[in-house]
Design an enzyme around this catalytic site. Structure first.
Site, PDB file in Angstrom:
ATOM      1  CB  SER A 143      -0.873   0.014   1.255  1.00 27.34           C
ATOM      2  OG  SER A 143      -1.489   1.273   1.409  1.00 27.34           O
ATOM      3  CE1 TYR A 157      -4.067  -2.096   5.027  1.00 25.51           C
ATOM      4  CE2 TYR A 157      -3.169   0.080   4.548  1.00 25.51           C
ATOM      5  CZ  TYR A 157      -3.751  -1.093   4.121  1.00 25.51           C
ATOM      6  OH  TYR A 157      -4.027  -1.264   2.781  1.00 25.51           O
TER       7      TYR A 157
HETATM    8  P1  NAP Z   1     -11.567  -5.438   0.667  1.00 33.21           P
HETATM    9  O1  NAP Z   1     -12.472  -4.918  -0.399  1.00 33.21           O
HETATM   10  O2  NAP Z   1     -11.800  -5.050   2.095  1.00 33.21           O
HETATM   11  O3  NAP Z   1     -11.529  -7.031   0.526  1.00 33.21           O
HETATM   12  C1  NAP Z   1     -10.719  -7.759   1.398  1.00 33.21           C
HETATM   13  C2  NAP Z   1     -10.823  -9.218   1.064  1.00 33.21           C
HETATM   14  O4  NAP Z   1      -9.962  -9.933   1.962  1.00 33.21           O
HETATM   15  C3  NAP Z   1     -12.225  -9.785   1.288  1.00 33.21           C
HETATM   16  O5  NAP Z   1     -12.529 -10.629   0.188  1.00 33.21           O
HETATM   17  C4  NAP Z   1     -12.100 -10.598   2.574  1.00 33.21           C
HETATM   18  O6  NAP Z   1     -12.921 -11.747   2.610  1.00 33.21           O
HETATM   19  C5  NAP Z   1     -10.663 -11.026   2.515  1.00 33.21           C
HETATM   20  N1  NAP Z   1     -10.075 -11.371   3.822  1.00 33.21           N
HETATM   21  C6  NAP Z   1      -9.866 -10.568   4.888  1.00 33.21           C
HETATM   22  N2  NAP Z   1      -9.276 -11.255   5.882  1.00 33.21           N
HETATM   23  C7  NAP Z   1      -9.089 -12.515   5.417  1.00 33.21           C
HETATM   24  C8  NAP Z   1      -8.526 -13.700   5.964  1.00 33.21           C
HETATM   25  N3  NAP Z   1      -8.017 -13.723   7.199  1.00 33.21           N
HETATM   26  N4  NAP Z   1      -8.528 -14.821   5.197  1.00 33.21           N
HETATM   27  C9  NAP Z   1      -9.043 -14.819   3.951  1.00 33.21           C
HETATM   28  N5  NAP Z   1      -9.591 -13.732   3.377  1.00 33.21           N
HETATM   29  C10 NAP Z   1      -9.613 -12.601   4.111  1.00 33.21           C
HETATM   30  O7  NAP Z   1     -10.039  -5.050   0.347  1.00 33.21           O
HETATM   31  P2  NAP Z   1      -9.385  -4.304  -0.927  1.00 33.21           P
HETATM   32  O8  NAP Z   1      -9.561  -2.853  -0.758  1.00 33.21           O
HETATM   33  O9  NAP Z   1      -9.795  -4.980  -2.170  1.00 33.21           O
HETATM   34  O10 NAP Z   1      -7.827  -4.579  -0.655  1.00 33.21           O
HETATM   35  C11 NAP Z   1      -7.100  -5.629  -1.251  1.00 33.21           C
HETATM   36  C12 NAP Z   1      -5.637  -5.439  -0.897  1.00 33.21           C
HETATM   37  O11 NAP Z   1      -5.160  -4.187  -1.408  1.00 33.21           O
HETATM   38  C13 NAP Z   1      -5.367  -5.409   0.619  1.00 33.21           C
HETATM   39  O12 NAP Z   1      -4.150  -6.041   0.906  1.00 33.21           O
HETATM   40  C14 NAP Z   1      -5.267  -3.922   0.916  1.00 33.21           C
HETATM   41  O13 NAP Z   1      -4.495  -3.664   2.070  1.00 33.21           O
HETATM   42  C15 NAP Z   1      -4.593  -3.425  -0.355  1.00 33.21           C
HETATM   43  N6  NAP Z   1      -4.811  -1.995  -0.602  1.00 33.21           N
HETATM   44  C16 NAP Z   1      -6.065  -1.494  -0.803  1.00 33.21           C
HETATM   45  C17 NAP Z   1      -6.218  -0.134  -1.009  1.00 33.21           C
HETATM   46  C18 NAP Z   1      -7.572   0.494  -1.234  1.00 33.21           C
HETATM   47  O14 NAP Z   1      -7.645   1.736  -1.253  1.00 33.21           O
HETATM   48  N7  NAP Z   1      -8.632  -0.261  -1.396  1.00 33.21           N
HETATM   49  C19 NAP Z   1      -5.107   0.718  -1.009  1.00 33.21           C
HETATM   50  C20 NAP Z   1      -3.852   0.171  -0.793  1.00 33.21           C
HETATM   51  C21 NAP Z   1      -3.715  -1.196  -0.597  1.00 33.21           C
HETATM   52  P3  NAP Z   1     -14.547 -11.701   2.769  1.00 33.21           P
HETATM   53  O15 NAP Z   1     -15.034 -11.212   1.424  1.00 33.21           O
HETATM   54  O16 NAP Z   1     -14.925 -13.107   3.041  1.00 33.21           O
HETATM   55  O17 NAP Z   1     -14.834 -10.748   3.871  1.00 33.21           O
END
Ligand code: NAP
Length: 248
Positions: A143, A157
């Site tokens: 991130s 985080y």
């Molecule tokens: P999100 O929409 O919150 O989705 C998170 C996913 O992770 C969900 O499918 C959730 O499962 C799953 N999950 C969480 N804990 C888990 C565990 N212990 N075991 C298995 N699955 C688990 O997240 P996102 O925004 O797409 O982010 C994806 C990645 O990109 C993350 O690493 C995040 O830190 C990184 N990121 C995101 C952003 C942003 O702005 N969105 C920015 C920088 C980095 P369920 O569907 O079953 O709940």
């Protein structure tokens, strides 16, 4: 050669966009999820309806027994693994470090760091040419927070994502001669549900004007970067940390 991908946290957000795009480019995909079986199942059904191959597997990737079961299921149902997208990530409620409980710290570091180590271990054991595998690729989700530090909202985080940058650097060197490339994407602020879980559902819209490109990113823009890092077009790229944050 059949391409087989595991996407951790693949049911929603960036993971779901990656799984769908990967399927459309010929991968058989394993959509891992934690709680939202409906989202994962809908995505699996959509991929299958389009003529792709997909399975949805519930597993908490912070738990070793679940990780072992996840990869054994992929071996049995999809065949030899060629790509891992370490994508899970959790944000807790925004607060200063002085308010952080040890339970919170353990949850964040177990899900955001330990899971990446466990899943990478299982992937390397299967893909390494040194142990009879056919090589492959790993992409880790870091991130932009690893660069700015997350002050006043989520230093935990941000620090967990710093660990992922270092995992990428170290592991890429460790397996470079074994047919495996390891890279990392650092998204900026992307339109997904993760911000709501941090107590700030409108975060992307609110901060969009602070991004030099003047907008938040879409999950598909991150998925494109991930797939490029796994594909033949990036064959000499390993240990790279790619910022995808609109120049923020
Ligand atoms: P999100 O929409 O919150 O989705 C998170 C996913 O992770 C969900 O499918 C959730 O499962 C799953 N999950 C969480 N804990 C888990 C565990 N212990 N075991 C298995 N699955 C688990 O997240 P996102 O925004 O797409 O982010 C994806 C990645 O990109 C993350 O690493 C995040 O830190 C990184 N990121 C995101 C952003 C942003 O702005 N969105 C920015 C920088 C980095 P369920 O569907 O079953 O709940």
């Amino acid at each position: 050669m059949k391409q087989v991908m595991v996407v951790t946290g693949g049911g929603r957000g960036i993971g779901a966009a990656t799984a769908l795009m990967a399927s459309r480019r010929g991968y058989a995909v394993c959509i891992n999820y934690l709680r939202d079986a409906q989202a994962a199942e809908l995505l699996r059904a959509k991929i299958v309806a389009e003529g792709g191959e997909a399975i949805a597997v519930q597993a908490d990737v912070g738990l070793e027994a679940d990780v072992l079961r996840l990869f054994a299921t992929v071996d049995a149902e999809l065949g030899p693994l060629t790509a891992l997208v370490n994508n899970v990530g959790v944000l807790e409620r925004q607060c200063r470090l002085t308010e952080m409980s040890v339970e919170r710290l353990q949850r964040v570091f177990t899900t955001n760091v330990v899971s990446y180590f466990l899943c990478s271990r299982e992937a390397v054991r299967r893909m390494s040419t040194a142990s009879g595998g056919q090589g492959g690729g790993i992409v880790n989700l870091s991130s932009g927070a690893a660069r700015h530090g997350g002050a006043n909202v989520y230093i935990d985080y941000a620090a967990s994502k710093g660990a992922i940058d270092v995992l990428t650097l170290g592991l890429s060197k460790e397996v470079a001669a074994e047919g495996i490339r390891v890279n990392c994407v650092r998204p900026g602020i992307i339109y997904t549900d993760i911000h709501a879980s941090g107590g700030d559902p409108d975060r992307v819209a609110r901060l969009a004007s602070t991004v030099p490109m003047q907008r938040g990113g879409q999950p598909e823009e991150i998925a494109e970067t991930i797939l490029w890092l796994l594909g033949p077009q990036s064959s000499y790229v390993s240990g790279a940390i790619v910022d995808a944050g609109g120049a923020r």
